[in-house]
Motif scaffolding. Structure first.
Motif, PDB file in Angstrom:
ATOM      1  N   LYS A 119      15.582  70.716  43.599  1.00 51.24           N
ATOM      2  CA  LYS A 119      15.828  69.405  44.199  1.00 51.24           C
ATOM      3  C   LYS A 119      16.072  68.341  43.121  1.00 51.24           C
ATOM      4  CE  LYS A 119      13.367  69.941  48.607  1.00 51.24           C
ATOM      5  NZ  LYS A 119      14.441  69.410  49.491  1.00 51.24           N
ATOM      6  N   VAL A 120      15.321  68.394  42.019  1.00 54.27           N
ATOM      7  CA  VAL A 120      15.501  67.432  40.936  1.00 54.27           C
ATOM      8  C   VAL A 120      16.885  67.603  40.310  1.00 54.27           C
ATOM      9  CG1 VAL A 120      14.757  66.816  38.600  1.00 54.27           C
ATOM     10  CG2 VAL A 120      13.065  67.143  40.415  1.00 54.27           C
ATOM     11  N   THR A 121      17.293  68.829  40.090  1.00 61.94           N
ATOM     12  CA  THR A 121      18.624  69.091  39.525  1.00 61.94           C
ATOM     13  C   THR A 121      19.718  68.532  40.426  1.00 61.94           C
ATOM     14  OG1 THR A 121      17.876  71.086  38.373  1.00 61.94           O
ATOM     15  CG2 THR A 121      20.238  70.905  38.806  1.00 61.94           C
ATOM     16  N   ALA A 122      19.588  68.779  41.725  1.00 65.41           N
ATOM     17  CA  ALA A 122      20.603  68.295  42.671  1.00 65.41           C
ATOM     18  C   ALA A 122      20.626  66.768  42.717  1.00 65.41           C
ATOM     19  CB  ALA A 122      20.330  68.863  44.060  1.00 65.41           C
ATOM     20  N   ALA A 123      19.452  66.142  42.690  1.00 62.08           N
ATOM     21  CA  ALA A 123      19.391  64.677  42.764  1.00 62.08           C
ATOM     22  C   ALA A 123      19.989  64.040  41.520  1.00 62.08           C
ATOM     23  CB  ALA A 123      17.943  64.223  42.947  1.00 62.08           C
ATOM     24  N   LEU A 124      19.710  64.592  40.351  1.00 58.49           N
ATOM     25  CA  LEU A 124      20.261  64.023  39.113  1.00 58.49           C
ATOM     26  C   LEU A 124      21.761  64.265  39.014  1.00 58.49           C
ATOM     27  CD1 LEU A 124      17.380  64.805  36.593  1.00 58.49           C
ATOM     28  CD2 LEU A 124      18.104  62.571  37.451  1.00 58.49           C
ATOM     29  N   ASP A 125      22.221  65.403  39.522  1.00 62.02           N
ATOM     30  CA  ASP A 125      23.675  65.626  39.571  1.00 62.02           C
ATOM     31  C   ASP A 125      24.336  64.580  40.459  1.00 62.02           C
ATOM     32  OD1 ASP A 125      23.680  67.776  37.862  1.00 62.02           O
ATOM     33  OD2 ASP A 125      23.665  69.298  39.457  1.00 62.02           O
ATOM     34  N   LEU A 126      23.689  64.247  41.564  1.00 57.48           N
ATOM     35  CA  LEU A 126      24.249  63.289  42.516  1.00 57.48           C
ATOM     36  C   LEU A 126      24.462  61.921  41.873  1.00 57.48           C
ATOM     37  CD1 LEU A 126      25.014  62.745  45.525  1.00 57.48           C
ATOM     38  CD2 LEU A 126      22.644  62.016  45.850  1.00 57.48           C
ATOM     39  N   VAL A 127      23.529  61.508  41.017  1.00 56.82           N
ATOM     40  CA  VAL A 127      23.634  60.184  40.385  1.00 56.82           C
ATOM     41  C   VAL A 127      24.275  60.273  38.985  1.00 56.82           C
ATOM     42  CG1 VAL A 127      21.690  59.263  41.683  1.00 56.82           C
ATOM     43  CG2 VAL A 127      21.287  60.288  39.430  1.00 56.82           C
ATOM     44  N   GLN A 128      24.885  61.417  38.704  1.00 53.50           N
ATOM     45  CA  GLN A 128      25.642  61.625  37.465  1.00 53.50           C
ATOM     46  C   GLN A 128      24.770  61.495  36.210  1.00 53.50           C
ATOM     47  OE1 GLN A 128      29.299  59.322  37.480  1.00 53.50           O
ATOM     48  NE2 GLN A 128      29.519  59.571  39.692  1.00 53.50           N
ATOM     49  N   LEU A 129      23.565  62.051  36.304  1.00 51.86           N
ATOM     50  CA  LEU A 129      22.664  62.173  35.148  1.00 51.86           C
ATOM     51  C   LEU A 129      22.219  63.636  35.070  1.00 51.86           C
ATOM     52  CD1 LEU A 129      20.356  59.027  35.564  1.00 51.86           C
ATOM     53  CD2 LEU A 129      22.269  59.276  33.979  1.00 51.86           C
ATOM     54  N   PRO A 130      23.108  64.542  34.673  1.00 55.93           N
ATOM     55  CA  PRO A 130      22.773  65.971  34.700  1.00 55.93           C
ATOM     56  C   PRO A 130      21.493  66.278  33.938  1.00 55.93           C
ATOM     57  CG  PRO A 130      24.721  65.540  33.355  1.00 55.93           C
ATOM     58  CD  PRO A 130      24.441  64.297  34.107  1.00 55.93           C
ATOM     59  N   VAL A 131      20.687  67.157  34.530  1.00 62.50           N
ATOM     60  CA  VAL A 131      19.364  67.428  33.990  1.00 62.50           C
ATOM     61  C   VAL A 131      19.416  67.970  32.567  1.00 62.50           C
ATOM     62  CG1 VAL A 131      19.215  69.776  34.946  1.00 62.50           C
ATOM     63  CG2 VAL A 131      17.109  68.436  34.554  1.00 62.50           C
ATOM     64  N   GLY A 132      20.460  68.750  32.245  1.00 68.10           N
ATOM     65  CA  GLY A 132      20.564  69.305  30.899  1.00 68.10           C
ATOM     66  C   GLY A 132      20.736  68.255  29.826  1.00 68.10           C
ATOM     67  N   LYS A 133      21.339  67.126  30.169  1.00 73.19           N
ATOM     68  CA  LYS A 133      21.591  66.060  29.201  1.00 73.19           C
ATOM     69  C   LYS A 133      20.544  64.953  29.258  1.00 73.19           C
ATOM     70  CE  LYS A 133      25.241  62.901  27.635  1.00 73.19           C
ATOM     71  NZ  LYS A 133      26.636  62.438  27.856  1.00 73.19           N
ATOM     72  N   PHE A 134      20.060  64.663  30.461  1.00 68.32           N
ATOM     73  CA  PHE A 134      19.184  63.502  30.622  1.00 68.32           C
ATOM     74  C   PHE A 134      17.757  63.856  31.048  1.00 68.32           C
ATOM     75  CE2 PHE A 134      23.451  61.779  31.181  1.00 68.32           C
ATOM     76  CZ  PHE A 134      23.396  60.612  30.429  1.00 68.32           C
ATOM     77  N   GLY A 135      17.524  65.072  31.478  1.00 67.63           N
ATOM     78  CA  GLY A 135      16.234  65.408  32.067  1.00 67.63           C
ATOM     79  C   GLY A 135      15.035  65.143  31.178  1.00 67.63           C
ATOM     80  N   ARG A 136      15.177  65.367  29.870  1.00 66.17           N
ATOM     81  CA  ARG A 136      14.047  65.199  28.955  1.00 66.17           C
ATOM     82  C   ARG A 136      13.988  63.807  28.303  1.00 66.17           C
ATOM     83  NH1 ARG A 136      11.331  69.796  27.825  1.00 66.17           N
ATOM     84  NH2 ARG A 136      12.269  71.775  28.496  1.00 66.17           N
ATOM     85  N   ARG A 137      14.913  62.964  28.627  1.00 70.72           N
ATOM     86  CA  ARG A 137      14.905  61.628  28.025  1.00 70.72           C
ATOM     87  C   ARG A 137      13.796  60.765  28.617  1.00 70.72           C
ATOM     88  NH1 ARG A 137      21.126  59.506  27.063  1.00 70.72           N
ATOM     89  NH2 ARG A 137      21.948  61.444  26.172  1.00 70.72           N
ATOM     90  N   ARG A 138      13.266  59.888  27.786  1.00 72.53           N
ATOM     91  CA  ARG A 138      12.264  58.922  28.216  1.00 72.53           C
ATOM     92  C   ARG A 138      12.960  57.656  28.719  1.00 72.53           C
ATOM     93  NH1 ARG A 138       6.949  60.906  28.571  1.00 72.53           N
ATOM     94  NH2 ARG A 138       6.792  62.651  27.105  1.00 72.53           N
ATOM     95  N   PRO A 139      12.287  56.900  29.561  1.00 71.59           N
ATOM     96  CA  PRO A 139      12.904  55.668  30.082  1.00 71.59           C
ATOM     97  C   PRO A 139      13.413  54.715  29.001  1.00 71.59           C
ATOM     98  CG  PRO A 139      10.969  56.208  31.361  1.00 71.59           C
ATOM     99  CD  PRO A 139      11.002  57.187  30.219  1.00 71.59           C
ATOM    100  N   ASN A 140      12.692  54.651  27.847  1.00 76.69           N
ATOM    101  CA  ASN A 140      13.137  53.728  26.794  1.00 76.69           C
ATOM    102  C   ASN A 140      14.383  54.208  26.077  1.00 76.69           C
ATOM    103  OD1 ASN A 140      12.102  55.804  25.272  1.00 76.69           O
ATOM    104  ND2 ASN A 140      10.504  54.592  24.273  1.00 76.69           N
ATOM    105  N   GLU A 141      14.890  55.382  26.435  1.00 71.60           N
ATOM    106  CA  GLU A 141      16.124  55.907  25.856  1.00 71.60           C
ATOM    107  C   GLU A 141      17.315  55.744  26.798  1.00 71.60           C
ATOM    108  OE1 GLU A 141      14.652  59.579  23.119  1.00 71.60           O
ATOM    109  OE2 GLU A 141      14.402  59.861  25.282  1.00 71.60           O
ATOM    110  N   LEU A 142      17.110  55.006  27.882  1.00 67.55           N
ATOM    111  CA  LEU A 142      18.149  54.847  28.897  1.00 67.55           C
ATOM    112  C   LEU A 142      18.604  53.398  28.999  1.00 67.55           C
ATOM    113  CD1 LEU A 142      16.572  56.976  31.776  1.00 67.55           C
ATOM    114  CD2 LEU A 142      18.235  57.731  30.074  1.00 67.55           C
ATOM    115  N   SER A 143      19.853  53.210  29.439  1.00 64.90           N
ATOM    116  CA  SER A 143      20.379  51.865  29.697  1.00 64.90           C
ATOM    117  C   SER A 143      19.886  51.382  31.052  1.00 64.90           C
ATOM    118  CB  SER A 143      21.912  51.900  29.693  1.00 64.90           C
ATOM    119  OG  SER A 143      22.390  52.640  30.814  1.00 64.90           O
ATOM    120  N   GLY A 144      20.151  50.090  31.352  1.00 62.57           N
ATOM    121  CA  GLY A 144      19.741  49.533  32.637  1.00 62.57           C
ATOM    122  C   GLY A 144      20.375  50.256  33.809  1.00 62.57           C
ATOM    123  N   GLY A 145      21.657  50.570  33.681  1.00 63.21           N
ATOM    124  CA  GLY A 145      22.336  51.286  34.752  1.00 63.21           C
ATOM    125  C   GLY A 145      21.798  52.690  34.941  1.00 63.21           C
ATOM    126  N   GLN A 146      21.446  53.362  33.838  1.00 61.90           N
ATOM    127  CA  GLN A 146      20.875  54.706  33.929  1.00 61.90           C
ATOM    128  C   GLN A 146      19.484  54.677  34.555  1.00 61.90           C
ATOM    129  OE1 GLN A 146      21.289  55.729  29.798  1.00 61.90           O
ATOM    130  NE2 GLN A 146      23.266  56.752  30.092  1.00 61.90           N
TER     131      GLN A 146
END
Length: 360
Positions: A119-146
Motif C-alpha cells: 500500500k505504501v509503494t502504491a501511494a508513493l507512486d500515485l504522488v510521484q515519489l517512488p519508494v526506491g528514490k524517496f522512501g528512505r529520505r527524511r522530511p528535512n531532505e524534502l522540498s515543500g511540494g514533496q
C-alpha cells in the motif's frame, strides 16, 4: 450494489460559543458527492475551519447532523469516521522517513507487513515519489511540494471516504501552489474520492474545485461552480470576495424590459443591467473588469469618466477610470493598443448581459 454517489450530507450544522452569543457556524447544509472536490472559501473567522473540524470530529456541533456514506457520524470520534485530513503544517513526523510516515496509519490498523509495504509503494507512486528514490529520505531532505505529497500519500493510503484539506498550500509560493492545485485535482479525480478544500486562496479554489462554497459570518452565502460564483454572484460580498469587481449602487429603477433593467446610479448615470429575480434601489450592479470596455467616444450603455491610471502587466492592459459620483471603475483587455493615457476623457461600456444586479 454500486456505492452511493452522495458521500457527505451535512444538515442544520451549527457551532456556538460563549453560551450561544457567538455563532461560529450558523445552520448550514452541505453535500459532497463521490469524485467531487468542494472548496469552502471565505475570510478569516467566517466559520470554514470550524465546519471542517466538526466534519472531522475535532469539534462538537451545537446542533445539526453529519452523515458519511449514509451513516450518522455526528457523535463519533475522529478515528471511527473514515475521514482523512491534510493539514496546513503537513504534520509530518520528523523522526520518520517517508515510507514510515506513509505507513503510520496502516500500522495503527495492525495490518500485515506485506500489505503495508504494497500500500505504501502504491501511494508513493500515485504522488510521484517512488519508494526506491524517496522512501528512505527524511522530511528535512524534502522540498515543500514533496512534503505536501508525503502528507497526501499518508492520508490516501488509508482509503478514507472523504478527504479534508485544511489550507494545505498556504506555505508554498504562488507558482508551486498553482502546480500543486492542478496535481491534487488530477490525483483526486483519478481516485474518484470526495474532498473538501478549506482555504482563503481564491485562485487555488477556482482551479481545483467542482464547486465553491462562499462563507461569511458563519453562513453559506452561495454554493455553485467556480464559473457560477464568478459570473453570477448573488450579493455584493460574493462579487467582491471572488475576483475583482466594479460594484455600483442603484439609486433608482427607471425601466424594466424582460430580465434587464435600466437603473440610475450614483452621479446621475443610467445603465442597463441583467437581474435574476428582482431589482430595486439599494441593490448593486456588478461589472467584472474584463467585461468593462474603454472607448474614446460614447458607444451606448457607457459611463463617462477620466483615466486615473493605465497599466500593462502579464499581457493585460488595465485602466482605472473615475466616473461621476466618485466611483473608480476597473477595465481590462488582453489585446489591442495601449489605449487612452492618464487624464484622457473616456467612456466605460458594459454589456447588459454581463452586468448583473446583486443583493446588498
Amino acid at each position: 450494489m454500486d456505492a452511493p454517489t452522495q458521500i457527505l450530507q451535512v444538515r442544520g450544522l451549527s457551532r456556538t460559543f460563549a453560551n450561544g452569543l457567538v455563532k461560529a457556524v450558523d445552520d448550514i447544509d452541505l453535500d459532497v458527492s463521490r469524485g467531487e472536490i468542494v472548496s469552502i472559501l471565505g475570510p478569516s473567522g467566517c466559520g470554514k475551519t470550524t465546519t471542517m473540524r466538526m466534519i472531522a470530529g475535532l469539534e462538537t456541533p451545537t446542533a445539526g447532523s453529519i452523515r458519511l456514506m449514509g451513516r450518522e457520524i455526528t457523535g463519533l470520534p475522529p478515528y471511527k469516521r473514515n475521514v482523512g485530513l491534510v493539514f496546513q503544517s503537513f504534520a509530518i513526523f520528523p523522526h520518520m522517513n517517508v515510507s514510515q510516515n506513509v505507513a503510520f496509519g496502516l500500522r495503527m490498523q495492525r495490518l500485515a507487513d506485506e500489505v503495508i509495504s504494497a500500500k505504501v509503494t502504491a501511494a508513493l507512486d500515485l504522488v510521484q515519489l517512488p519508494v526506491g528514490k524517496f522512501g528512505r529520505r527524511r522530511p528535512n531532505e524534502l522540498s515543500g511540494g514533496q512534503l505536501q505529497r508525503v502528507a497526501l500519500a499518508r492520508t490516501l493510503v488509508t482509503e478514507p471516504a472523504l478527504v479534508l484539506f485544511d489550507e494545505p498550500m498556504a506555505a508554498l509560493d504562488r507558482r508551486l501552489r498553482d502546480h500543486m492545485a492542478v496535481e491534487l485535482r488530477a490525483i483526486q479525480k483519478q481516485l474518484g474520492i470526495a474532498a473538501i478544500y478549506v482555504t482563503h486562496d481564491q485562485e487555488s479554489a477556482s482551479m481545483m474545485s467542482d464547486r465553491i462554497v462562499i462563507m461569511n459570518a458563519g453562513r453559506i452565502l452561495q454554493d455553485g461552480t467556480p464559473e457560477e460564483i464568478y459570473l453570477q454572484p448573488t450579493n455584493r460580498f460574493v462579487s467582491e470576495f471572488l475576483g475583482d469587481a466594479n460594484v455600483l449602487a442603484i439609486e433608482q429603477v427607471l425601466e424594466i424590459v424582460d430580465a434587464k433593467a435600466r437603473v440610475r446610479l450614483r452621479g446621475g448615470v443610467d445603465l442597463w443591467a441583467s437581474f435574476s429575480s428582482n431589482v430595486e434601489p439599494g441593490m448593486f450592479v456588478v461589472i467584472r473588469p474584463e467585461h468593462a470596455v474603454v472607448h474614446v467616444a460614447d458607444p451606448g450603455n457607457a459611463i463617462e469618466g477620466t483615466v486615473d491610471s493605465a497599466q500593462f502587466r502579464n499581457g493585460l492592459h488595465r485602466w482605472h477610470v473615475t466616473v461621476p459620483g466618485g466611483d473608480v471603475l476597473m477595465a481590462q483587455t488582453t489585446s489591442g493598443p495601449c489605449g487612452p493615457a492618464i487624464g484622457a476623457r473616456v467612456w466605460v461600456a458594459a454589456d447588459p448581459s454581463k452586468s448583473r444586479v446583486v443583493d446588498p
